[in-house]
Design an enzyme around this catalytic site. Structure first.
Site, PDB file in Angstrom:
ATOM      1  N   ARG A 241       0.848  -1.187   0.000  1.00  0.00           N
ATOM      2  CA  ARG A 241       0.000   0.000   0.000  1.00  0.00           C
ATOM      3  C   ARG A 241       0.891   1.247   0.000  1.00  0.00           C
ATOM      4  NH1 ARG A 241      -3.414  -2.809  -1.460  1.00  0.00           N
ATOM      5  NH2 ARG A 241      -5.477  -3.243  -0.579  1.00  0.00           N
ATOM      6  N   GLU A 270      -3.276   7.393  -5.222  1.00  0.00           N
ATOM      7  CA  GLU A 270      -3.436   6.694  -6.497  1.00  0.00           C
ATOM      8  C   GLU A 270      -4.662   7.272  -7.183  1.00  0.00           C
ATOM      9  OE1 GLU A 270      -3.558   2.468  -5.819  1.00  0.00           O
ATOM     10  OE2 GLU A 270      -1.546   2.455  -4.965  1.00  0.00           O
ATOM     11  N   HIS A 289      -0.514  -0.044  -9.726  1.00  0.00           N
ATOM     12  CA  HIS A 289      -1.254  -0.965  -8.837  1.00  0.00           C
ATOM     13  C   HIS A 289      -1.857  -2.132  -9.632  1.00  0.00           C
ATOM     14  CE1 HIS A 289      -3.456  -1.167  -4.723  1.00  0.00           C
ATOM     15  NE2 HIS A 289      -3.230  -2.387  -5.198  1.00  0.00           N
TER      16      HIS A 289
HETATM   17  C1  GLV Z   1      -4.915  -5.347  -3.872  1.00  0.00           C
HETATM   18  O1  GLV Z   1      -4.287  -4.350  -3.665  1.00  0.00           O
HETATM   19  C2  GLV Z   1      -5.545  -6.128  -2.850  1.00  0.00           C
HETATM   20  O2  GLV Z   1      -5.533  -5.736  -1.679  1.00  0.00           O
HETATM   21  O3  GLV Z   1      -6.098  -7.181  -3.180  1.00  0.00           O
END
Ligand code: GLV
Length: 328
Positions: A241, A270, A289
């Site tokens: 994260r 993001e 991401h």
């Molecule tokens: C992606 O970032 C997730 O948490 O699955």
């Protein structure tokens, strides 16, 4: 079971999960637009549903939860659930499911790929070619670092970190150290991994890869002071994260050569601004991401998010529940 239970899905997801839910007699409604829902839109839809199948982009804060306290459960299409206020969900008796494991291979592949991309400056060199800058062979420029025999430090050794350790050890014979609240005996046995203090992790890692959750303890943890304890040759990787590292401090650490490089699949905020100076740096690789963005992982997440719902309604058990206390 009650065949009229309504599940609202807040984004189009692979059809596996919704198909499974329909087959089990649920009524499924899916948000049709290719954009994240605003919170008021989500509340409006959730009010007409019994169960919400949510994404990480949904803001499920105490306000949402109190407006939608009728929800029987929330099934999150992600392993992370930092977008959901878990204590309030628990207080209101709303159990929350998530989708671990099915995305571990895919996410670790992104961490592993970023590590190589940074160590050999892939993205910078690619941009240089696009800009018409591919000149003659230069014996002393574009020099990267080799990874063989280096030390991989894992911050948060869960199932994604385990796959990363396996990749790094198998491909490069890397030594594995880790920082975790609890010991990971399997990692110690399989990879000869060594549990170390946080300071030791910073001091010894050649590649430090973050695989932890975003929580009050980890928010903004990797800041100027922490980067200053890392090796000047080290590479920082974050596929967990963006909130876990402090982005300006990271830029400064790279600029001042406090650390050597960084690979990010997650940023804060993001999406990252296209003019962010990190994007122009030589030893930096950034992705939007896409950790779980494989057919296999997304199908797995869809299926698991549905199975969490079906199992709870049929038997009162959520196979992957982040707040079992909400059921009690
Ligand atoms: C992606 O970032 C997730 O948490 O699955």
């Amino acid at each position: 079971m009650n065949s009229k239970l309504k599940v609202f899905v807040s984004r189009k997801i692979p059809s596996l999960g919704p198909d499974l839910l329909r087959k089990e007699g649920f009524e499924v409604k899916i948000w049709p637009e290719e954009r994240p829902m605003q919170q008021d839109e989500l509340i409006q839809e959730a009010k007409q549903a019994d169960i919400l199948l949510s994404l990480g982009e949904n803001k499920i804060d105490p306000y949402f939860l109190n407006e939608c306290r009728h929800l029987k459960m929330i099934s999150q299409f992600a392993v992370g659930y930092d977008n959901i206020h878990i204590p309030e969900a628990t207080r209101l008796g709303i159990p929350v499911g998530n989708t671990p494991d099915v995305l571990s291979e895919a996410t670790a592949d992104i961490a592993f790929g970023l590590m190589i991309a940074v160590s050999r400056k892939f993205f910078f060199n690619h941009k240089m070619i696009l800009a018409g800058g591919w000149g003659s062979f230069k014996p002393t420029s574009h020099l990267g670092q080799e990874l063989a025999g280096k030390t991989l430090g894992i911050f948060g050794l869960g199932s994604i970190g385990m796959v990363m350790a396996q990749r790094c050890q198998g491909a490069f014979g890397m030594k594995v150290i880790y920082y975790n609240r609890t010991s990971n005996e399997l990692a110690e046995k399989q990879f000869n991994a060594r549990k170390v203090s946080f300071d030791e992790l910073l001091a010894q890692s050649d590649v430090l890869s973050v695989h932890s959750v975003l929580s009050d303890e980890t928010r903004g943890l990797f800041d100027r002071q922490v980067f200053s304890k890392m090796k000047p040759t080290s590479i920082f990787i974050n596929t967990a994260r963006g909130g876990i590292h402090h982005e300006e401090d990271l830029y400064e650490a790279l600029q001042n050569k406090v650390i050597w490089g960084a690979g990010l699949d997650v940023t804060n905020p993001e999406p990252m601004d296209k003019d962010n100076p990190l994007l122009q740096m030589e030893n930096v690789a950034i992705l939007p991401h896409i950790g779980s963005a494989t057919v296999e992982a997304r199908d797995g997440m869809s299926k698991l998010a549905a199975e969490n719902i079906i199992s709870y309604i049929k038997s009162g058990v959520i196979p992957h529940c982040v707040n079992p206390a909400a059921i009690e």
